[in-house]
Enzyme design. Structure first.
Site, PDB file in Angstrom:
ATOM      1  N   HIS A  66      51.519  -9.446  17.616  1.00 37.47           N
ATOM      2  CA  HIS A  66      51.304  -9.228  16.182  1.00 37.47           C
ATOM      3  C   HIS A  66      52.473  -8.466  15.572  1.00 37.47           C
ATOM      4  O   HIS A  66      52.919  -7.455  16.101  1.00 37.47           O
ATOM      5  CB  HIS A  66      49.973  -8.514  15.910  1.00 37.47           C
ATOM      6  CG  HIS A  66      49.755  -7.290  16.727  1.00 37.47           C
ATOM      7  ND1 HIS A  66      49.309  -7.334  18.023  1.00 37.47           N
ATOM      8  CD2 HIS A  66      49.910  -5.977  16.438  1.00 37.47           C
ATOM      9  CE1 HIS A  66      49.194  -6.104  18.501  1.00 37.47           C
ATOM     10  NE2 HIS A  66      49.568  -5.259  17.556  1.00 37.47           N
TER      11      HIS A  66
HETATM   12  P1  AMP Z   1      49.215  -2.161  17.974  1.00 36.26           P
HETATM   13  O1  AMP Z   1      49.301  -0.702  18.249  1.00 36.26           O
HETATM   14  O2  AMP Z   1      50.556  -2.732  17.603  1.00 36.26           O
HETATM   15  O3  AMP Z   1      48.557  -2.951  19.081  1.00 36.26           O
HETATM   16  O4  AMP Z   1      48.366  -2.315  16.658  1.00 36.26           O
HETATM   17  C1  AMP Z   1      47.102  -2.892  16.574  1.00 36.26           C
HETATM   18  C2  AMP Z   1      46.702  -2.861  15.117  1.00 36.26           C
HETATM   19  O5  AMP Z   1      45.505  -3.618  14.959  1.00 36.26           O
HETATM   20  C3  AMP Z   1      46.407  -1.460  14.592  1.00 36.26           C
HETATM   21  O6  AMP Z   1      47.236  -1.236  13.456  1.00 36.26           O
HETATM   22  C4  AMP Z   1      44.909  -1.499  14.244  1.00 36.26           C
HETATM   23  O7  AMP Z   1      44.619  -0.752  13.083  1.00 36.26           O
HETATM   24  C5  AMP Z   1      44.640  -2.970  14.031  1.00 36.26           C
HETATM   25  N1  AMP Z   1      43.301  -3.442  14.343  1.00 36.26           N
HETATM   26  C6  AMP Z   1      42.479  -3.023  15.337  1.00 36.26           C
HETATM   27  N2  AMP Z   1      41.368  -3.787  15.391  1.00 36.26           N
HETATM   28  C7  AMP Z   1      41.491  -4.723  14.414  1.00 36.26           C
HETATM   29  C8  AMP Z   1      40.669  -5.811  13.962  1.00 36.26           C
HETATM   30  N3  AMP Z   1      39.511  -6.109  14.564  1.00 36.26           N
HETATM   31  N4  AMP Z   1      41.106  -6.557  12.905  1.00 36.26           N
HETATM   32  C9  AMP Z   1      42.289  -6.275  12.303  1.00 36.26           C
HETATM   33  N5  AMP Z   1      43.104  -5.265  12.688  1.00 36.26           N
HETATM   34  C10 AMP Z   1      42.714  -4.502  13.724  1.00 36.26           C
END
Ligand code: AMP
Ligand code: ZN
Length: 185
Positions: free
Chosen positions: A98
């Site tokens: 992502h």
């Molecule tokens: P990372 O640290 O790059 O893995 O970031 C994961 C991101 O996903 C974080 O910014 C979270 O706030 C976000 N996140 C966690 N769960 C969800 C979800 N179910 N839908 C959308 N975003 C999410």
């Protein structure tokens, strides 16, 4: 799907088209559920790529597509690209590659910890262009060693808009609000 359902949250969100702000035949843009700024979006490929550490040179065109969608969502929201950071976490916690698209104000109730701040405002955040260059030049994205990750996570709280070093998160958040409101600092 792996047993770790929490880490699969993004994949679940991705599977419901009502969560798609923009989509192409290769990728989609969703809102970050716990946004860490006024604007915070995630661009995910439909291809099942777990993380940046699974990328190789054949993914370069896909990365360009993710970046294009990142620029598109900023445009759709009538925002200025100069006010955004576009990149990846060096130590991702959620499954499925992502790309973060986040506004530089960092005004959000979900921004709570030093780890949150430093994950976007130190080398823990890998700018899209730097990751692309690394992949192009070396054919892979290297993990940072655990000592470096720890040092970066514990870096003092430096403002991203001036020279201030805040003594704690509440102080930094108050200061960021002053920047956002255009106060004299
Ligand atoms: P990372 O640290 O790059 O893995 O970031 C994961 C991101 O996903 C974080 O910014 C979270 O706030 C976000 N996140 C966690 N769960 C969800 C979800 N179910 N839908 C959308 N975003 C999410
Ligand atoms: Zn400042």
């Amino acid at each position: 799907m792996s047993a770790n359902s929490w880490a699969n949250g993004l994949i679940k969100t991705l599977k419901d088209p009502s969560n798609h702000i923009i989509s192409s035949n290769l990728a989609v843009v969703i809102s970050d559920k716990y946004r860490k700024a006024k604007h915070h979006y995630l661009v995910l490929p439909l291809e099942e790529i777990p993380s940046i550490f699974n990328l190789n040179r054949k993914h370069l065109p896909l990365l360009e597509e993710l970046h294009l969608l990142a620029l598109n969502v900023i445009e759709v929201k009538s925002e200025n690209v100069e006010n955004f950071k576009i990149g990846f976490h060096n130590q991702p916690s959620m499954q499925r590659l992502h790309l973060h698209v986040i506004s530089k104000d960092f005004i959000s109730d979900c921004l709570k910890t030093k780890k949150h701040w430093n994950s976007f405002n130190t080398a823990l955040f890998l700018d899209y262009k730097d990751l692309y260059r690394q992949l192009d030049e070396t054919g892979e994205v290297k993990r940072l060693d655990s000592a470096t990750l720890k040092t970066l996570t514990n870096t003092e709280l430096k403002c991203n808009q001036c020279e201030l070093v805040a003594k704690n998160m509440p102080t930094l958040k108050q200061h960021l609000l002053q920047h956002f409101n255009g106060d004299d600092l």
